[in-house]
Design an enzyme around this catalytic site. Structure first.
Site, PDB file in Angstrom:
ATOM      1  N   ASP A 107       0.804  -1.226   0.000  1.00 20.92           N
ATOM      2  CA  ASP A 107       0.000   0.000   0.000  1.00 20.92           C
ATOM      3  C   ASP A 107       0.837   1.276   0.000  1.00 20.92           C
ATOM      4  O   ASP A 107       0.321   2.356   0.329  1.00 20.92           O
ATOM      5  CB  ASP A 107      -0.939  -0.006   1.212  1.00 20.92           C
ATOM      6  N   ASP A 164      -7.122  -3.715  -5.642  1.00 23.54           N
ATOM      7  CA  ASP A 164      -6.740  -2.443  -5.019  1.00 23.54           C
ATOM      8  C   ASP A 164      -5.316  -2.023  -5.397  1.00 23.54           C
ATOM      9  O   ASP A 164      -4.980  -0.836  -5.422  1.00 23.54           O
ATOM     10  CB  ASP A 164      -6.800  -2.539  -3.494  1.00 23.54           C
TER      11      ASP A 164
HETATM   12  N1  GLY Z   1      -7.398  -1.486   0.081  1.00 21.87           N
HETATM   13  C1  GLY Z   1      -8.312  -1.825   1.088  1.00 21.87           C
HETATM   14  C2  GLY Z   1      -9.715  -1.412   0.845  1.00 21.87           C
HETATM   15  O1  GLY Z   1     -10.071  -0.890  -0.176  1.00 21.87           O
HETATM   16  O2  GLY Z   1     -10.495  -1.652   1.743  1.00 21.87           O
END
Ligand code: GLY
Length: 401
Positions: A107, A164
Protein backbone atom coordinates in the site's frame (compact mmCIF):
# COMPACT_ATOMS: atom_id res chain seq x y z
CA UNK A 1 6.10 11.77 -21.57
CA UNK A 2 3.10 11.60 -23.89
CA UNK A 3 0.97 14.38 -25.20
CA UNK A 4 -2.69 13.40 -24.97
CA UNK A 5 -4.71 15.39 -27.47
CA UNK A 6 -7.96 15.32 -25.50
CA UNK A 7 -6.20 16.43 -22.36
CA UNK A 8 -4.60 19.37 -24.12
CA UNK A 9 -8.04 20.51 -25.22
CA UNK A 10 -9.13 20.73 -21.59
CA UNK A 11 -6.94 23.84 -21.25
CA UNK A 12 -9.96 25.66 -22.60
CA UNK A 13 -13.01 25.53 -20.36
CA UNK A 14 -15.58 23.07 -21.68
CA UNK A 15 -19.10 24.35 -22.12
CA UNK A 16 -20.97 21.44 -20.55
CA UNK A 17 -19.98 21.94 -16.89
CA UNK A 18 -23.14 21.84 -14.81
CA UNK A 19 -21.67 22.46 -11.34
CA UNK A 20 -20.83 26.08 -10.60
CA UNK A 21 -17.62 27.44 -9.11
CA UNK A 22 -19.77 28.65 -6.20
CA UNK A 23 -21.00 25.09 -5.52
CA UNK A 24 -17.51 23.55 -5.74
CA UNK A 25 -15.92 26.28 -3.60
CA UNK A 26 -18.64 25.89 -0.96
CA UNK A 27 -17.97 22.13 -0.70
CA UNK A 28 -14.23 22.73 -0.44
CA UNK A 29 -14.70 25.52 2.12
CA UNK A 30 -16.87 23.18 4.19
CA UNK A 31 -14.18 20.52 3.89
CA UNK A 32 -11.63 23.01 5.29
CA UNK A 33 -13.92 23.72 8.27
CA UNK A 34 -14.40 20.02 8.94
CA UNK A 35 -10.73 19.04 8.65
CA UNK A 36 -9.83 21.66 11.23
CA UNK A 37 -12.21 19.91 13.65
CA UNK A 38 -10.76 16.54 12.67
CA UNK A 39 -7.24 17.88 13.34
CA UNK A 40 -8.15 18.52 16.99
CA UNK A 41 -9.14 14.85 17.41
CA UNK A 42 -5.90 13.35 16.07
CA UNK A 43 -3.09 12.41 18.48
CA UNK A 44 0.31 13.76 17.40
CA UNK A 45 1.75 10.34 16.60
CA UNK A 46 -1.32 9.07 14.67
CA UNK A 47 -3.44 9.50 11.56
CA UNK A 48 -7.24 9.68 11.48
CA UNK A 49 -9.05 6.62 10.22
CA UNK A 50 -12.75 6.83 11.15
CA UNK A 51 -15.25 7.99 13.78
CA UNK A 52 -17.47 5.39 15.40
CA UNK A 53 -19.87 5.56 18.34
CA UNK A 54 -18.76 9.13 19.14
CA UNK A 55 -15.09 8.09 19.25
CA UNK A 56 -12.30 9.16 16.92
CA UNK A 57 -10.30 6.18 15.72
CA UNK A 58 -6.74 6.75 14.57
CA UNK A 59 -4.01 4.54 13.14
CA UNK A 60 -0.27 4.32 13.25
CA UNK A 61 1.75 5.20 10.14
CA UNK A 62 2.02 1.58 8.96
CA UNK A 63 -1.76 1.31 8.40
CA UNK A 64 -2.70 1.45 4.71
CA UNK A 65 -4.74 4.66 5.04
CA UNK A 66 -1.99 6.76 6.64
CA UNK A 67 -1.35 8.92 3.55
CA UNK A 68 -4.92 10.14 3.02
CA UNK A 69 -5.16 12.70 5.82
CA UNK A 70 -1.95 14.52 4.83
CA UNK A 71 -3.13 14.28 1.22
CA UNK A 72 -6.49 15.86 2.08
CA UNK A 73 -4.75 18.64 4.02
CA UNK A 74 -2.54 19.33 1.00
CA UNK A 75 -5.44 19.54 -1.47
CA UNK A 76 -7.29 21.84 0.93
CA UNK A 77 -4.17 23.97 1.35
CA UNK A 78 -4.07 24.27 -2.44
CA UNK A 79 -7.71 25.31 -2.43
CA UNK A 80 -7.57 27.77 0.44
CA UNK A 81 -3.96 28.96 0.66
CA UNK A 82 -4.27 28.42 4.44
CA UNK A 83 -0.66 27.86 5.53
CA UNK A 84 -1.88 26.20 8.74
CA UNK A 85 -3.09 23.24 6.67
CA UNK A 86 0.33 22.86 5.03
CA UNK A 87 2.00 22.96 8.46
CA UNK A 88 -0.40 20.28 9.73
CA UNK A 89 0.32 18.11 6.66
CA UNK A 90 4.08 18.48 7.13
CA UNK A 91 3.85 17.50 10.80
CA UNK A 92 2.28 14.23 9.68
CA UNK A 93 4.91 13.71 6.95
CA UNK A 94 7.55 13.72 9.69
CA UNK A 95 6.06 10.64 11.33
CA UNK A 96 5.12 9.03 7.99
CA UNK A 97 8.58 9.21 6.39
CA UNK A 98 9.83 6.00 8.03
CA UNK A 99 7.34 4.00 5.95
CA UNK A 100 9.60 4.50 2.93
CA UNK A 101 11.50 1.47 4.29
CA UNK A 102 8.37 -0.64 4.81
CA UNK A 103 8.60 -3.75 2.62
CA UNK A 104 5.75 -5.48 4.42
CA UNK A 105 2.92 -3.77 2.51
CA UNK A 106 1.82 -3.14 -1.07
CA UNK A 107 0.00 0.00 0.00
CA UNK A 108 2.98 2.35 -0.28
CA UNK A 109 1.34 4.24 -3.14
CA UNK A 110 -1.60 5.17 -0.94
CA UNK A 111 0.68 5.87 2.02
CA UNK A 112 3.52 7.77 0.34
CA UNK A 113 2.27 9.06 -3.01
CA UNK A 114 -0.98 10.64 -1.72
CA UNK A 115 1.14 12.36 0.95
CA UNK A 116 4.72 12.99 -0.24
CA UNK A 117 3.75 12.89 -3.92
CA UNK A 118 1.23 15.67 -3.44
CA UNK A 119 3.71 17.61 -1.32
CA UNK A 120 6.34 17.45 -4.04
CA UNK A 121 3.79 18.44 -6.69
CA UNK A 122 2.69 21.46 -4.65
CA UNK A 123 6.01 22.64 -3.24
CA UNK A 124 8.32 21.59 -6.11
CA UNK A 125 10.88 20.73 -3.41
CA UNK A 126 12.68 17.81 -5.09
CA UNK A 127 15.71 18.23 -2.82
CA UNK A 128 13.61 17.18 0.17
CA UNK A 129 11.05 14.79 -1.29
CA UNK A 130 12.55 12.99 -4.30
CA UNK A 131 14.76 10.61 -2.30
CA UNK A 132 11.92 9.75 0.07
CA UNK A 133 9.71 8.81 -2.88
CA UNK A 134 12.41 6.82 -4.67
CA UNK A 135 13.29 4.91 -1.50
CA UNK A 136 9.60 4.09 -1.07
CA UNK A 137 9.31 2.95 -4.69
CA UNK A 138 12.28 0.62 -4.19
CA UNK A 139 10.58 -0.84 -1.10
CA UNK A 140 7.37 -1.37 -3.08
CA UNK A 141 9.04 -3.25 -5.93
CA UNK A 142 10.74 -5.58 -3.45
CA UNK A 143 7.29 -7.26 -3.50
CA UNK A 144 7.39 -7.86 -7.28
CA UNK A 145 7.80 -11.40 -8.59
CA UNK A 146 8.86 -11.62 -12.28
CA UNK A 147 7.35 -15.10 -12.61
CA UNK A 148 3.92 -13.97 -11.46
CA UNK A 149 4.46 -10.59 -13.19
CA UNK A 150 2.72 -8.79 -10.32
CA UNK A 151 3.37 -7.15 -6.97
CA UNK A 152 2.31 -9.21 -3.97
CA UNK A 153 -0.47 -7.63 -1.93
CA UNK A 154 -0.80 -9.41 1.39
CA UNK A 155 1.02 -11.99 3.47
CA UNK A 156 -0.82 -15.30 3.93
CA UNK A 157 -2.75 -16.97 1.09
CA UNK A 158 -0.18 -18.21 -1.47
CA UNK A 159 0.74 -15.12 -3.49
CA UNK A 160 -2.32 -12.87 -3.32
CA UNK A 161 -2.77 -9.89 -5.63
CA UNK A 162 -5.80 -7.70 -5.01
CA UNK A 163 -7.44 -5.31 -7.46
CA UNK A 164 -6.74 -2.44 -5.02
CA UNK A 165 -3.06 -2.79 -5.93
CA UNK A 166 -3.72 -0.97 -9.23
CA UNK A 167 -3.82 2.20 -7.14
CA UNK A 168 -0.18 1.86 -6.12
CA UNK A 169 1.09 1.94 -9.71
CA UNK A 170 1.02 5.73 -10.14
CA UNK A 171 3.67 5.91 -7.44
CA UNK A 172 5.91 3.71 -9.62
CA UNK A 173 5.34 5.46 -12.97
CA UNK A 174 5.95 8.77 -11.28
CA UNK A 175 9.09 7.48 -9.54
CA UNK A 176 10.62 6.78 -12.96
CA UNK A 177 9.45 10.16 -14.28
CA UNK A 178 11.10 11.80 -11.28
CA UNK A 179 14.42 10.46 -12.54
CA UNK A 180 14.27 7.07 -10.88
CA UNK A 181 15.14 3.79 -12.56
CA UNK A 182 12.96 2.81 -15.59
CA UNK A 183 12.24 -0.48 -13.81
CA UNK A 184 9.57 1.20 -11.65
CA UNK A 185 7.57 2.21 -14.74
CA UNK A 186 8.11 -1.18 -16.37
CA UNK A 187 6.87 -3.05 -13.29
CA UNK A 188 3.78 -0.83 -13.12
CA UNK A 189 2.97 -1.62 -16.76
CA UNK A 190 3.57 -5.36 -16.31
CA UNK A 191 1.42 -5.47 -13.17
CA UNK A 192 -1.40 -3.61 -14.95
CA UNK A 193 -1.22 -6.06 -17.89
CA UNK A 194 -1.27 -9.11 -15.60
CA UNK A 195 -4.30 -7.66 -13.83
CA UNK A 196 -6.16 -7.21 -17.14
CA UNK A 197 -5.43 -10.82 -17.98
CA UNK A 198 -6.36 -12.46 -14.70
CA UNK A 199 -8.55 -10.24 -12.52
CA UNK A 200 -11.35 -9.43 -14.95
CA UNK A 201 -14.42 -11.38 -15.97
CA UNK A 202 -15.90 -11.16 -19.48
CA UNK A 203 -18.39 -8.52 -18.25
CA UNK A 204 -15.45 -6.31 -17.06
CA UNK A 205 -16.20 -6.80 -13.38
CA UNK A 206 -13.18 -7.64 -11.27
CA UNK A 207 -12.42 -10.35 -8.78
CA UNK A 208 -11.07 -8.97 -5.53
CA UNK A 209 -8.19 -11.41 -4.99
CA UNK A 210 -6.24 -13.51 -7.48
CA UNK A 211 -3.99 -15.93 -5.63
CA UNK A 212 -0.96 -17.16 -7.61
CA UNK A 213 1.62 -19.88 -7.31
CA UNK A 214 4.85 -17.87 -7.05
CA UNK A 215 6.92 -20.77 -8.46
CA UNK A 216 5.29 -20.84 -11.90
CA UNK A 217 2.81 -17.94 -11.97
CA UNK A 218 -0.21 -20.22 -12.29
CA UNK A 219 -3.48 -19.24 -10.63
CA UNK A 220 -4.35 -20.95 -7.34
CA UNK A 221 -7.75 -19.29 -6.95
CA UNK A 222 -9.93 -16.27 -7.63
CA UNK A 223 -11.60 -15.16 -4.42
CA UNK A 224 -13.00 -12.32 -2.41
CA UNK A 225 -11.99 -10.97 0.97
CA UNK A 226 -14.20 -7.89 1.29
CA UNK A 227 -16.98 -8.70 -1.18
CA UNK A 228 -20.22 -10.63 -0.68
CA UNK A 229 -18.99 -13.82 -2.39
CA UNK A 230 -16.17 -14.90 -4.68
CA UNK A 231 -18.08 -14.23 -7.92
CA UNK A 232 -19.62 -10.94 -6.76
CA UNK A 233 -18.53 -7.45 -7.76
CA UNK A 234 -17.26 -5.81 -4.57
CA UNK A 235 -17.99 -2.15 -5.21
CA UNK A 236 -14.79 -0.49 -4.06
CA UNK A 237 -12.76 -3.02 -6.01
CA UNK A 238 -14.56 -1.96 -9.20
CA UNK A 239 -13.77 1.66 -8.36
CA UNK A 240 -10.09 0.94 -7.68
CA UNK A 241 -9.91 -0.79 -11.07
CA UNK A 242 -11.55 2.07 -12.95
CA UNK A 243 -9.37 4.70 -11.31
CA UNK A 244 -6.32 2.50 -11.88
CA UNK A 245 -6.80 2.07 -15.64
CA UNK A 246 -7.76 5.72 -16.23
CA UNK A 247 -4.56 6.65 -14.41
CA UNK A 248 -2.48 4.10 -16.34
CA UNK A 249 -3.72 5.55 -19.64
CA UNK A 250 -2.78 9.03 -18.48
CA UNK A 251 0.63 7.78 -17.35
CA UNK A 252 1.49 5.70 -20.43
CA UNK A 253 -0.68 6.86 -23.35
CA UNK A 254 -1.44 3.18 -24.07
CA UNK A 255 -4.87 2.97 -25.74
CA UNK A 256 -5.42 -0.52 -24.27
CA UNK A 257 -5.80 1.04 -20.83
CA UNK A 258 -8.28 3.66 -22.06
CA UNK A 259 -10.41 1.03 -23.80
CA UNK A 260 -10.28 -1.11 -20.67
CA UNK A 261 -11.27 1.80 -18.43
CA UNK A 262 -14.26 2.53 -20.68
CA UNK A 263 -15.40 -1.07 -20.39
CA UNK A 264 -15.08 -1.02 -16.60
CA UNK A 265 -17.01 2.26 -16.50
CA UNK A 266 -19.77 0.67 -18.60
CA UNK A 267 -20.04 -2.26 -16.17
CA UNK A 268 -20.35 0.13 -13.22
CA UNK A 269 -22.54 2.84 -14.70
CA UNK A 270 -24.97 0.51 -16.50
CA UNK A 271 -25.30 -1.95 -13.62
CA UNK A 272 -28.98 -2.65 -12.86
CA UNK A 273 -28.23 -2.33 -9.13
CA UNK A 274 -26.67 1.12 -9.43
CA UNK A 275 -28.92 3.37 -7.33
CA UNK A 276 -30.41 6.48 -8.88
CA UNK A 277 -28.21 8.79 -6.77
CA UNK A 278 -25.12 6.91 -8.10
CA UNK A 279 -23.80 6.06 -4.63
CA UNK A 280 -23.23 2.31 -5.02
CA UNK A 281 -24.15 -0.49 -2.66
CA UNK A 282 -21.07 -1.95 -0.92
CA UNK A 283 -21.24 -4.82 -3.39
CA UNK A 284 -23.05 -4.61 -6.73
CA UNK A 285 -24.60 -8.01 -5.97
CA UNK A 286 -25.74 -7.09 -2.43
CA UNK A 287 -29.40 -6.29 -3.20
CA UNK A 288 -29.81 -9.73 -4.85
CA UNK A 289 -28.21 -11.80 -2.07
CA UNK A 290 -30.01 -15.10 -1.48
CA UNK A 291 -31.43 -15.70 1.98
CA UNK A 292 -28.67 -18.16 2.87
CA UNK A 293 -25.97 -15.52 2.40
CA UNK A 294 -24.43 -14.51 5.75
CA UNK A 295 -25.01 -10.87 4.74
CA UNK A 296 -28.60 -11.15 3.47
CA UNK A 297 -30.32 -10.36 6.75
CA UNK A 298 -28.48 -7.13 7.57
CA UNK A 299 -26.47 -5.89 4.61
CA UNK A 300 -28.49 -5.91 1.42
CA UNK A 301 -28.78 -2.15 1.18
CA UNK A 302 -25.68 -0.57 2.73
CA UNK A 303 -24.15 2.05 0.47
CA UNK A 304 -20.41 2.67 0.26
CA UNK A 305 -19.69 6.37 -0.04
CA UNK A 306 -15.96 5.73 -0.47
CA UNK A 307 -16.75 3.93 -3.75
CA UNK A 308 -18.69 6.95 -5.03
CA UNK A 309 -15.82 9.31 -4.10
CA UNK A 310 -13.24 7.21 -5.96
CA UNK A 311 -15.56 6.87 -8.96
CA UNK A 312 -16.29 10.60 -9.08
CA UNK A 313 -12.60 11.44 -9.19
CA UNK A 314 -11.87 8.79 -11.82
CA UNK A 315 -14.81 9.85 -14.00
CA UNK A 316 -13.84 13.53 -13.92
CA UNK A 317 -10.45 12.48 -15.25
CA UNK A 318 -11.93 10.04 -17.79
CA UNK A 319 -14.09 12.86 -19.14
CA UNK A 320 -10.89 14.77 -19.98
CA UNK A 321 -9.42 11.79 -21.85
CA UNK A 322 -12.44 11.13 -24.08
CA UNK A 323 -14.51 13.13 -26.53
CA UNK A 324 -18.05 13.99 -27.52
CA UNK A 325 -21.04 12.16 -26.03
CA UNK A 326 -18.83 9.68 -24.24
CA UNK A 327 -16.97 12.43 -22.41
CA UNK A 328 -20.21 14.28 -21.63
CA UNK A 329 -21.69 11.11 -20.13
CA UNK A 330 -18.68 10.50 -17.83
CA UNK A 331 -18.77 14.11 -16.74
CA UNK A 332 -22.52 14.06 -16.09
CA UNK A 333 -22.16 10.91 -13.98
CA UNK A 334 -19.32 12.45 -11.96
CA UNK A 335 -21.41 15.58 -11.44
CA UNK A 336 -24.35 13.54 -10.20
CA UNK A 337 -22.10 11.68 -7.77
CA UNK A 338 -20.62 14.94 -6.47
CA UNK A 339 -24.11 16.39 -6.01
CA UNK A 340 -25.27 13.30 -4.12
CA UNK A 341 -22.18 13.23 -1.92
CA UNK A 342 -22.48 16.94 -1.16
CA UNK A 343 -25.89 16.56 0.49
CA UNK A 344 -27.60 14.53 3.19
CA UNK A 345 -27.50 11.68 3.99
CA UNK A 346 -23.89 11.41 2.80
CA UNK A 347 -22.41 14.77 3.73
CA UNK A 348 -22.32 15.25 7.50
CA UNK A 349 -23.62 18.43 9.14
CA UNK A 350 -20.76 20.81 9.84
CA UNK A 351 -19.32 20.30 13.31
CA UNK A 352 -20.45 16.65 13.51
CA UNK A 353 -18.99 13.29 12.37
CA UNK A 354 -15.74 13.83 14.30
CA UNK A 355 -14.63 16.28 11.62
CA UNK A 356 -14.91 13.83 8.72
CA UNK A 357 -16.74 15.31 5.75
CA UNK A 358 -18.67 12.29 4.51
CA UNK A 359 -20.47 9.48 6.32
CA UNK A 360 -21.96 6.09 5.29
CA UNK A 361 -18.90 4.26 3.99
CA UNK A 362 -18.10 0.61 4.44
CA UNK A 363 -14.66 -0.77 5.27
CA UNK A 364 -15.36 -4.50 5.23
CA UNK A 365 -18.67 -6.18 5.93
CA UNK A 366 -17.21 -9.74 5.90
CA UNK A 367 -14.75 -8.64 8.60
CA UNK A 368 -17.51 -6.82 10.51
CA UNK A 369 -15.27 -3.76 10.38
CA UNK A 370 -16.06 -0.08 9.74
CA UNK A 371 -19.67 -0.46 8.61
CA UNK A 372 -21.70 2.70 7.89
CA UNK A 373 -19.00 5.08 9.11
CA UNK A 374 -16.84 7.91 7.79
CA UNK A 375 -13.52 6.83 6.29
CA UNK A 376 -10.44 8.96 5.62
CA UNK A 377 -10.15 7.74 2.02
CA UNK A 378 -13.79 8.58 1.22
CA UNK A 379 -12.97 12.18 2.16
CA UNK A 380 -9.65 12.16 0.27
CA UNK A 381 -11.10 11.08 -3.09
CA UNK A 382 -14.13 13.37 -2.66
CA UNK A 383 -11.78 16.33 -2.12
CA UNK A 384 -9.65 15.18 -5.07
CA UNK A 385 -12.73 14.99 -7.30
CA UNK A 386 -13.76 18.52 -6.25
CA UNK A 387 -10.23 19.81 -6.91
CA UNK A 388 -10.20 18.15 -10.33
CA UNK A 389 -13.55 19.73 -11.11
CA UNK A 390 -12.17 23.09 -9.99
CA UNK A 391 -9.40 22.67 -12.58
CA UNK A 392 -12.03 21.93 -15.25
CA UNK A 393 -13.82 25.14 -14.28
CA UNK A 394 -10.53 27.02 -14.65
CA UNK A 395 -9.91 25.41 -18.04
CA UNK A 396 -6.68 23.88 -16.78
CA UNK A 397 -5.38 20.33 -17.36
CA UNK A 398 -5.71 17.94 -14.43
CA UNK A 399 -2.15 16.71 -14.79
CA UNK A 400 1.01 17.97 -16.37
CA UNK A 401 3.21 15.25 -17.86
N1 GLY B 1 -7.40 -1.49 0.08
C1 GLY B 1 -8.31 -1.83 1.09
C2 GLY B 1 -9.71 -1.41 0.85
O1 GLY B 1 -10.07 -0.89 -0.18
O2 GLY B 1 -10.49 -1.65 1.74
Amino acid sequence: MFSLACQDQSKEQRDDLKLSAKFIDKQLDDAVSQIKILAKNVPEDSLPRTFQGDASISSNTAWWTSGFYPGSLLYLYEHSGDEGLLTLAKSKLTILEKEKHNKGTHDLGFMLYCSFGNTLRITGDTATYKDILLTGAESLISRYNPTVKAIRSWEGWTYPVIIDNMMNLEFLTQATKLGGDPKYYDIAVTHANTTIKNHYRPDYSSYHVVDYNPEDGSIVGKKTAQGAFDESAWARGQAWGLYGYVMMYRETGDQTYLDFAKNIAAFILNHPNMPEDLVPYWDFNAPDLPDDSPYAADYKTNRDVSTASILASALVELSTLTDGEESANYLAKAEKMLQSLSAAPYKADLGTNGGFILQRSVGSIPHNSEIDVPLTYADYYYIEALMRYKLLLAGEPLHRQ
